[in-house]
Design an enzyme around this catalytic site. Structure first.
Site, PDB file in Angstrom:
ATOM      1  N   TRP B 357      -6.584 -21.587   8.751  1.00 36.86           N
ATOM      2  CA  TRP B 357      -6.948 -20.184   8.950  1.00 36.86           C
ATOM      3  C   TRP B 357      -7.236 -19.491   7.631  1.00 36.86           C
ATOM      4  O   TRP B 357      -7.786 -18.401   7.600  1.00 36.86           O
ATOM      5  CB  TRP B 357      -5.900 -19.433   9.772  1.00 36.86           C
ATOM      6  CG  TRP B 357      -4.626 -19.082   9.025  1.00 36.86           C
ATOM      7  CD1 TRP B 357      -3.751 -19.948   8.450  1.00 36.86           C
ATOM      8  CD2 TRP B 357      -4.095 -17.764   8.771  1.00 36.86           C
ATOM      9  NE1 TRP B 357      -2.705 -19.261   7.865  1.00 36.86           N
ATOM     10  CE2 TRP B 357      -2.883 -17.917   8.055  1.00 36.86           C
ATOM     11  CE3 TRP B 357      -4.513 -16.484   9.092  1.00 36.86           C
ATOM     12  CZ2 TRP B 357      -2.093 -16.844   7.646  1.00 36.86           C
ATOM     13  CZ3 TRP B 357      -3.721 -15.407   8.695  1.00 36.86           C
ATOM     14  CH2 TRP B 357      -2.533 -15.590   7.966  1.00 36.86           C
ATOM     15  N   ASP B 358      -6.906 -20.147   6.537  1.00 36.12           N
ATOM     16  CA  ASP B 358      -7.263 -19.666   5.207  1.00 36.12           C
ATOM     17  C   ASP B 358      -8.731 -19.252   5.140  1.00 36.12           C
ATOM     18  O   ASP B 358      -9.085 -18.268   4.486  1.00 36.12           O
ATOM     19  CB  ASP B 358      -7.069 -20.776   4.164  1.00 36.12           C
ATOM     20  CG  ASP B 358      -5.669 -21.353   4.134  1.00 36.12           C
ATOM     21  OD1 ASP B 358      -4.981 -21.292   5.168  1.00 36.12           O
ATOM     22  OD2 ASP B 358      -5.282 -21.886   3.084  1.00 36.12           O
ATOM     23  N   GLU B 488       5.989 -18.607   7.777  1.00 34.02           N
ATOM     24  CA  GLU B 488       6.441 -19.892   8.344  1.00 34.02           C
ATOM     25  C   GLU B 488       7.925 -20.139   8.063  1.00 34.02           C
ATOM     26  O   GLU B 488       8.446 -21.190   8.423  1.00 34.02           O
ATOM     27  CB  GLU B 488       5.590 -21.044   7.798  1.00 34.02           C
ATOM     28  CG  GLU B 488       4.159 -20.999   8.313  1.00 34.02           C
ATOM     29  CD  GLU B 488       3.239 -21.993   7.618  1.00 34.02           C
ATOM     30  OE1 GLU B 488       3.528 -22.354   6.452  1.00 34.02           O
ATOM     31  OE2 GLU B 488       2.226 -22.392   8.230  1.00 34.02           O
ATOM     32  N   LYS B 600       8.194 -15.834   3.662  1.00 33.80           N
ATOM     33  CA  LYS B 600       7.379 -16.700   2.815  1.00 33.80           C
ATOM     34  C   LYS B 600       6.107 -15.992   2.373  1.00 33.80           C
ATOM     35  O   LYS B 600       5.704 -16.073   1.228  1.00 33.80           O
ATOM     36  CB  LYS B 600       7.012 -17.952   3.612  1.00 33.80           C
ATOM     37  CG  LYS B 600       6.225 -18.989   2.854  1.00 33.80           C
ATOM     38  CD  LYS B 600       5.863 -20.147   3.783  1.00 33.80           C
ATOM     39  CE  LYS B 600       5.021 -21.200   3.120  1.00 33.80           C
ATOM     40  NZ  LYS B 600       4.439 -22.141   4.086  1.00 33.80           N
ATOM     41  N   GLN B 601       5.476 -15.329   3.300  1.00 34.88           N
ATOM     42  CA  GLN B 601       4.213 -14.684   2.955  1.00 34.88           C
ATOM     43  C   GLN B 601       3.996 -13.497   3.885  1.00 34.88           C
ATOM     44  O   GLN B 601       4.582 -13.417   4.949  1.00 34.88           O
ATOM     45  CB  GLN B 601       3.052 -15.660   3.072  1.00 34.88           C
ATOM     46  CG  GLN B 601       2.684 -16.036   4.502  1.00 34.88           C
ATOM     47  CD  GLN B 601       1.506 -16.996   4.555  1.00 34.88           C
ATOM     48  OE1 GLN B 601       1.699 -18.206   4.600  1.00 34.88           O
ATOM     49  NE2 GLN B 601       0.294 -16.479   4.537  1.00 34.88           N
TER      50      GLN B 601
END
Lengths: 768, 768
Positions: B357-358, B488, B600-601
Site C-alpha cells: 500500500w506504500d 502493526e 509503530k506508525q
C-alpha cells in the site's frame, strides 16, 4: 465420521484391508508401555500409504524453528518427538517374491487390538503375483512389566505350494521424522553388530546426544521344531539384518519369534548401553514369548482392576471408553517424573513436544483417580523441576522478580512453540498448572506437598499474573490485555474472562496456601520466603488485584463475556450454520474464524468447570445455554467439559451427545485427522465425561461426592476410582447406585446430597 | 545512527573502505533505470561481506510459502524479487594474484554516487600481497535512455611494477536469492555462447518461465590504444568469460569498456531474445561509453528539471532530499503499467513482492507532482488490471458479489504475504487504493478516469467494506472486527478508527462518483451498472453504513481512539521510556509490544492526513498531541506523515525533526537495516515532508494551495511541481515566496489563504 471398525467390548477390530485407511488404523492400533510406543506399522514390507513411527519416551530432537516471519522472543527450536529405530521389521520373501500387502491380493484380513491383554494381532491370507498363497498370523506387544522389551510372534503358512521362504528380521535406524522442519535426518550411527540370530544398532541424535540402543534376537520354528539354519547376515548404514532361508511344504507353519530391547542414555551410561541392552534382550528370549505374553495379560489385568469402566447396553460406548483408558495407560505410567503425556502419546509425531496444558487440565484427574497418588504427584513434580526454565522464559518476555511463565509446549521446560498468539499470549496455561496443585491437594489431602514443592510454583505464577495485568484508568480496574483464551478461535483479545478469573483465582489460592503454611508450618514458610525473596507487600498487591479485577459481564443476559467486545460479533448459532461450512477450521480463512462468534472449545465454560464450586447452578446454566450453541468443538478437548457441565445442570441428553463425540473421536475419525495419531490427552477428558459427568464425582472438604445419572439406553455402568488409599467400584443402574469398597480404608461420601460412610470391604446400595 | 558518508550537495561519498560497512554502502550506492537495477557490488572479486543483487523489473519467482503453522487461506507462494545474472563481473589478476579488496591493502578508496549525472564511480589503490600496487578507477551506470543497457569503464594502472595483467570480464547466472525459502536456486540455463570479445547467457526461471538474456561485449585499451590480443575463452554452467592477458609497464593505463544488454521475455519473444539482446549490446558498444554517459547526464538533467528540490544552508538536508528523489526516479519511470515500486526498489530482495500500500499512500503524490500524468495513471491502472485477482482473493476469504480485497503484497495481483494478522486483517490497504483514485482525480482533474476505470475498482472495494462490517446489536452501530491498522504494533483489533473511517469514506466517495457519472456520463454509468451487476439498493445499504458506522472516540480527551480499548493500555510516553528499550521491535517480545500503547506508525494520524479537509485544526492538533508522544516511528513510513501534520498545526520544530528522521534514514542507517536495501517507498514520504509539510502544498477545488514555512536555519528552499500541464518552481525564503511558471499553462493558486493566478512563464512574489 466413519464406522470402519467393528464393535466389540474388549477389542478393536479391523476386518478387511483398506489401504486408504491404513494410516488411521496405524494410529488406532498403536501400542505402548509408557517407556516406548509405536504405530501399528506392518512387520513385513509395505509400499502403500503408511506413517512409520516408533518412539522412545523422553528422547527428542531440537529442530531449528521454522517460521515465515520471525517475531522477537520466538524460541530457537521446536522439540520434536523423535521417530527412532524401526525394530519390528521382518521382510518375507516367497519364492523370490517379497511380501507387500500393497502389491498382492489380501484376503480375510483382520487386525485386532486386544485391550484386555495388551497386544496387537494380525491375521491375513496373501496371494502373491506368483500365485503363491500364504497365511500370516502375527502378534506383538510392548511389555508393561519390562519397559525396554518388545516381542513379536510372526507365523507364515504356505497354503498352496511347496517352496522357498526367506525370512529377514532386521533393525533399521535410517529413519526420518515426517515432521522435520528442514528435511534433515536426526540420527547418527554410533555402533552396530550383526551375528547369526542377533545384533544391535546404536544411534545418537545429531544434537543433544541422546543415545539409544536396540538389540534384537530371534528364533525360528517349523511346525514347532527349532530351525537352526545358518542365516546370511547383512549390514548397511544404521541397519542390520539376518536372512534365514527355509524350505517348506504346503501347510507347514513357520514361526519367527523376535525379541527386542530398546534402551536409552536417559537411563544407562552410554558405555554400558550395548551390554545392558543385550542382557535385557537375551533374558526376554530366554523366558520366551508365551511367558512374556502371560506377564503382559497379568499386568493389564491389574490396570483394568484400577481403571476399568463397564458399560452395559451400549457396545459402542463400552468399546470407546476402554479404548480411551487403554491408550492413556499405554502412554503414561507415572514412574518417571521427567516424562509427560504428549498430545498424541506414542501414536504420531505431529505437534511435537510432550507437555501441553492438557496434562494439568485434562489428564491429571484420570491419573488421580485410577493410579497411585505418586503418579499424579510425578506430573506435578515435572513442572516443579522445570520452574527455573519457566522463570527464564518469563524473563525473556520482560517479566522479573521470579515471575514464571510455563511454556505452551515443552519437552525439557523450555518453550518450543512458535506462534505468537499462542506462545506468548495463551498464558492461561499458567493457571491450569496452579490449579493442578489445588486439585491434587483437594483430591489426595496431601498438604505436605504445599510446603515442599507447591508454594514455589504458586508464588512464581502469582508473580507473573501480578505483573501481567495493568491498571486501566479508563475502567478503574485491573485488566489483562493481549491474550488468547482456551478458545483459540480468537487471538490477542482483551480481558478474556477465563484468563482473568484463573489469574485472580491463582492469587487467591496462593494467599490461602501462605496462610495455611503460616498456621501449620511456619518454619517451612519462613524458609520459603527467604529462598523466594518474598515480601509481604506482594500479598497486598495481589489482594488489590483480586479486589479490583475486571470481569467482562453482560447484565442483560446475565453471562460472563468471553472477552471485551464479544457481543459486537454477529451472533449466529452453530445449528443455523450451513453444514458445508463445518468444520470451520477447514472451510474458513483464519480471519473469518477470528471475527466470528464461534468458539473452538470451552472457554468461559472451562472456568465454570474448574471453579464450579464458586458458582451457583443458575449461573452455570445461563452461561452454558449461551455458549454451548456457539461452540463448534473443533478441539478434541471441548466436548468433555460440555458433557460434565451439561450433566451438572441436568441436561442429560446434551451430556450424552457430548460424551459420544469425545469417546469415539478417533475410533470414528471424527475430525478426519486420526491418521496423524490419536488425540491421547483428550482421552482423559472422555474418562472425565463418564466419571465427573455421568457419575457426578467431585471431592469437596475431603469427601467424595457422587451424583450419578445413567444415559437412557444404558442398562448399567460401573467404574473404579481410587481415593485416598481406597479402591472403590461404583455401579449405576436405573434402580440405583451400588458402591463397593474393595480396600481396607473407610471413605466418607456425599451422594445425592446425603452423607454416607463406607467401611472397608463394605457395600452401599442407594436406590434412586 | 552513523555519519559514515561525506556530505555533498550532489554526490554520495564514501571515503576510505570499511569492509564491515560494505553491505550498507552496496545499498546506498545502488543504481537503476526503472527497467533494472543493482546493488553497488564490486566488479572485481570480493570475498568479504557482500549481498549480491541484480534485479530486472517485473521478473519474479513464486517461492513456496514457508510458515511455522499453516492458516487457512494462506497463499501457496511468496513472489520473490529475483536476483539475476551478475553482469558486472570483471576478475583482475596481477602477476597471478587475484585482486580482492578483502585480501589486500586498500588505499585512497572512494566510492561516489553521482546523482546529477546518474553514475557510480570508484577509485582506489590496492597493494597486493605480492607488493604489486595498482590504481583502479571504475565508472558504471544503467542507461536511463536505453532501458536494457548497462556500461562499465574499468581502468587499471600498475603503480610500482611491470608485469602481467589478466582481465576476465564475465557473465555469471549461477545466482542464488539470499531470501529463498528453501535454499533453492531459481534459474535454469537456456543457452549461452562465448566468443572472443563477446558472449551471452540466457536463463529461465524454474517456475513461470520468465526468460532473460544477458549479452556482453567489451573492448580494451592500453594507454588509449586498442588491445586486440586473442582472449582465452571459458564457459561453465550458466557462466561465460573471456580472459585477456596484457603485458604492462608501470603507469600504463589499461581500460576495459564492458557493455551489457539485459532483456526479458516480458518484452520480447523468447526465440528472438538472444538476437535482440545482441543487437542492443552491439549498438551500445558501437556508440561507445562516452556517448552513453552523455545521454545519461542529459536524461538525468531532464529528471532534475522536473523533480529537484534545492535547499540552501543545510548540506545534509540537501544531499538527503536529492538522494531520495534520485532513488525514486531510478526505481520507477512509469512507462510500463505492469510495474510498480517495491519497498526496497532495486536495492535489495528482502520482503519480496513489488507492490504494497506504500505505492498509493506514499509514492503516488511524488509521481503526481514530478512526472507526466500518465505515470501516476499507470500506477492506478496497475491496480485496475489486477481487479479480477483482488475479487478472487476476497472470494477465497468468503466474500462475494464482486467484492475485492487487494493483496497486501503482490507481484501479479495475487496475494503472496503470509502473516495472518497482516495478510487477512490489514485490510485498510483497500482504502488507500480507493483514495488513490480520488487523489489522482483531485490533482489532475482527469475525471474521464472515473467512468473508464475508476468506478469498477471503487464499487468492488465498497462491496468489500459493506460485507466486512457487521451490525453490532450491543453498540447499535456497524463495527469492523478483527483488523490490523496501519499501526502493526497491534493485531486483530476491533474498530480501528482509521480502517472504519477509510471504509466509510470509500463508500461516500463511490456514491459521489456514481452521482457524478449519473449527471455527466449517464450512458457510461448504465453500461457499468450492467457490467458490474450493480443494484441501487447497494447504495441504500452503503448509506446506512455511512450513517451508522461506529467510531471509537474519547469524550474527555476529545480524540479518536485508535481502536476499542486503546485507553485500557498502560499510558506511557516514548520520552519516558528508558532508551535501552528502543527500538522496541528489537528489544521487546512481540506480546509486550502488542499490549503496550506504543504506535509503530501514524494510524489515527494517517486518517487525519488523508482526510485532513474533513477535520478542523483543533481536532488535528488534539489528536496529534495525544498520539505523537506515543509513536515510536519504527516504520520508515511514519515520520513523514507526522512531519506534514506537525507543519499543518504550526509545530515547525517537530516537522523539521520528523523531516530529518525520514530524509536521512538510509544515509545514516537509522534503523540499522540499510544493509538489506534502501527504504525506497518511504523516500516518497520524505519528498512529501518537504512539499506537503514545509511547502503546505494541497489541491482543493482545482486550485493549488501553498502555505510554506521555512525551517529556521535554512536560507532558502525551492521545489518543482507539475500541475495540470504546468511546471512550477517554488522558491521559499524567510522573506517570502517566489513562484515561477516555467510552462505555458495558467495556474490558479491559494497561497496563505489568498487567491492568485499565475500566467504562462509568469512569476509571483509573495512576501511573508
Amino acid at each position: 465420521m466413519k464406522k470402519y471398525f467393528k464393535l466389540d467390548e474388549w477389542n478393536i477390530l479391523e476386518e478387511g484391508f483398506d489401504p486408504e485407511y491404513n494410516e488411521v488404523s496405524e494410529s488406532i492400533f498403536s501400542i505402548g508401555n509408557g517407556c516406548m510406543g509405536q504405530r501399528a506399522n506392518f512387520e513385513e514390507k509395505f509400499s502403500g500409504s503408511s506413517l512409520q513411527g516408533s518412539y522412545i519416551a523422553g528422547v527428542y530432537y531440537p529442530d531449528k524453528t521454522r517460521v515465515g516471519w520471525w517475531k522477537n522472543g520466538y524460541p530457537e527450536y521446536f522439540a520434536k518427538v523423535l521417530n527412532s529405530t524401526n525394530w519390528i521389521g521382518i521382510d518375507i520373501k516367497i519364492n523370490d517374491e517379497i511380501l507387500d500387502l500393497a502389491k498382492c491380493t489380501v484376503k480375510d484380513f483382520k487386525r485386532i487390538l486386544n485391550m484386555k491383554e495388551g497386544y496387537l494381532e494380525r491375521i491375513f491370507t496373501a496371494i502373491l503375483s506368483n500365485k503363491n498363497e500364504i497365511k500370516v498370523h502375527s502378534k506383538r506387544f510392548l511389555s508393561m512389566t519390562r519397559g525396554e522389551i518388545g516381542a513379536i510372534k510372526y507365523s507364515v503358512t504356505p497354503l498352496n505350494f511347496n517352496g522357498k521362504l526367506e525370512i529377514t528380521p532386521y533393525l533399521d535406524g535410517d529413519i526420518i521424522n515426517s515432521d522435520s522442519n528442514y528435511d534433515e535426518k536426526f540420527w547418527d550411527e554410533v555402533s552396530k553388530t550383526v551375528k547369526p540370530y542377533e545384533g544391535h544398532v546404536m544411534l545418537k541424535t545429531k544434537k543433544l546426544d541422546f543415545n539409544i540402543c536396540t538389540y534384537m534376537s530371534y528364533e525360528l520354528t517349523k511346525n514347532s521344531e527349532n530351525i537352526t539354519a545358518e542365516p546370511s547376515i547383512f549390514e548397511n548404514e544404521k541397519y542390520i539384518s539376518n536372512t534365514v532361508t527355509v524350505d517348506c511344504n504346503k501347510n507347514d507353519e513357520i514361526i519367527l519369534y523376535k525379541y527386542v530391547a530398546n534402551t536409552s542414555s536417559r537411563y544407562y551410561a552410554i558405555d554400558k548401553l550395548v551390554e545392558k541392552t543385550q542382557k535385557l534382550c537375551t533374558k526376554a528370549k530366554k523366558d520366551g514369548f508365551d511367558v512374556l505374553l502371560k506377564e503382559q495379560a497379568e499386568a493389564w489385568d491389574e490396570k483394568w482392576k484400577e481403571s476399568d469402566i463397564i458399560i452395559e447396553g451400549d457396545v459402542a460406548a463400552q468399546q470407546a471408553i476402554r479404548f480411551n483408558i487403554f491408550q492413556l495407560n499405554q502412554t503414561y505410567t507415572g514412574e518417571d517424573e521427567r516424562l509427560n503425556i504428549g498430545p498424541k502419546g506414542f501414536t504420531g509425531e505431529k505437534y511435537g513436544g510432550s507437555t501441553y496444558w492438557d496434562t494439568e487440565a485434562y489428564c491429571l484427574p484420570f491419573y488421580l483417580s485410577t493410579a497411585d497418588e505418586k503418579v499424579a504427584k510425578n506430573l506435578l513434580l515435572y513442572r516443579y523441576k522445570q520452574l527455573d526454565k519457566a522463570i527464564q522464559n518469563a524473563e525473556k518476555l520482560g517479566f522479573n522478580n521470579g515471575a514464571a511463565l510455563y511454556p505452551m509446549v515443552t519437552m525439557n521446560g523450555e518453550e518450543c512453540h512458535n506462534e505468537w498468539e499462542i506462545t506468548f499470549e495463551e498464558i492461561h496455561r499458567n493457571g491450569a498448572i496452579a490449579y493442578a496443585i489445588y486439585n491434587y491437594i483437594n483430591y489426595t489431602g496431601d498438604k505436605s506437598y504445599l510446603g515442599e514443592y507447591g508454594l514455589d510454583v504458586l508464588v512464581a505464577i502469582s508473580r507473573f499474573w501480578s505483573q501481567r495485568v495493568n491498571f486501566s484508568k479508563a475502567k478503574n480496574k485491573y485488566v489483562m490485555l493481549g491474550v488468547t483464551g482456551p478458545n483459540e478461535y480468537d487471538n490477542n483479545i482483551n480481558n478474556n474472562w477465563y484468563t482473568n478469573r484463573i489469574a485472580s483465582w491463582t492469587l487467591e489460592y496462593t494467599i490461602q496456601v501462605i496462610n495455611y503454611l503460616n498456621e501449620n508450618e511456619p518454619n517451612i514458610l519462613a524458609e520459603l520466603k527467604e529462598k523466594l525473596n518474598f515480601k509481604d507487600d506482594e500479598i497486598t498487591k495481589w489482594q488489590d488485584i483480586i479486589n479490583n479485577m475486571y470481569y467482562p459481564f453482560d447484565e442483560e443476559l446475565g453471562i460472563f463475556l468471553q472477552q471485551d467486545g464479544y457481543l459486537d460479533k454477529e451472533q449466529i448459532l452453530v445449528k443455523d450454520l450451513d453444514k458445508k461450512h463445518l468444520p470451520i477450521n477447514q472451510n474458513w480463512s483464519w480471519d473469518r474464524i477470528l471475527r466470528s462468534c464461534f468458539i473452538k472449545q470451552a472457554d468461559v465454560l472451562q472456568g465454570l468447570y474448574l471453579l464450579e464450586h464458586e458458582y451457583n447452578l443458575d449461573t452455570i446454566k445461563r452461561n452454558f445455554e449461551f455458549y454451548e450453541p456457539r461452540t463448534v468443538h473443533e478441539s478434541s478437548l471441548s466436548p468433555c467439559i460440555h458433557a460434565i457441565l451439561a450433566a451438572e445442570i441436568g441436561n442429560y441428553d446434551k451430556a450424552y451427545e457430548m460424551y459420544l463425540r469425545t469417546s469415539r473421536l478417533d475410533l470414528d475419525n471424527y475430525n478426519n485427522d486420526t491418521c496423524d495419531g490419536c488425540h491421547t490427552t483428550s482421552m482423559a477428558g472422555t474418562w472425565m465425561s463418564v466419571i465427573y459427568g455421568f457419575g457426578g464425582l467431585r471431592v469437596r472438604n475431603n469427601k467424595l461426592i457422587l451424583n450419578p445419572f445413567i444415559p437412557e439406553h444404558w442398562t448399567s455402568y460401573s467404574f473404579k476410582v481410587m481415593f485416598r488409599g481406597a479402591l472403590l467400584k461404583v455401579n449405576v443402574t436405573k434402580a440405583g447406585i451400588k458402591i463397593f469398597n474393595e480396600s481396607n480404608t473407610e471413605v466418607a461420601f456425599l451422594i445425592y446430597d446425603k452423607d454416607y460412610t463406607l467401611k472397608n470391604k463394605g457395600q452401599l446400595n442407594i436406590p434412586r
